[in-house]
Design an enzyme around this catalytic site. Sequence first.
Site: not given
Length: 237
Positions: A136, A149
């Site tokens: 990501s 995250y």
Amino acid sequence: MVAASSHPQTSLAVVSGGASGIGKAIAEQLAAAGKKVIIADVTTPQEESEAEYFPCNVTNPEDIAALFAHISQNYGKPDILVCCAGQGIQEKLTEGDPAKWQQVLDLNIMGTLRLIRAFTPGMLEQGSGDVVIISSVAAGQAFAYGGVYAASKSALNVIAETLRLETLPTIRVITIAPGVTDTNFFENTISGYNTVESIGYGALSAADVAETVLFALQQPRHVSLNHLTVRPTPQPF
């Protein structure tokens, strides 16, 4: 049960998290490109697909062992491993729930590691293979409520580079870092309230990300696109 040697496949791909979102789009495009695709997911695909579904929670060692046995006995060794299963979380480090953090870390990091441990030895044995890890743009990007995250995706980047060094020149390791993508990711985020609209940068489609994966895989074997970032053009990070 038929021995694997009786089932020669030109190319076999295993896609974790392939029942929805980016994983589904990758599985569909691999199948359209003529690959035999096995989807490993906790969720049963909602639509008919050319890919084969095998129920698997990648955080569960027994599920990984069952997936490995099924593929080994019926198809042999995969040529492509796509590690896409993952989940987001938005919680402050000073207020959040460590049990939820552990759930995300087990899925995003340990799930990927378990798949790598199960399937890359066979790739080394057969002399070639591709491992695709979906990271990501959040990796290495500190932002409020996003620490757990972002840390999980930062860890995947380090794992991918380590795997590349440990397995070169046999295995190509491709890390794809998508920006905002219009999938059910935000609906499934733990303790999260963001939406594509609230973020406000526009969004990629899952197919956009999948096309990037296919582009990297279709390069000649001597070419490795090891880290690709793909984001909506207006997204600043």
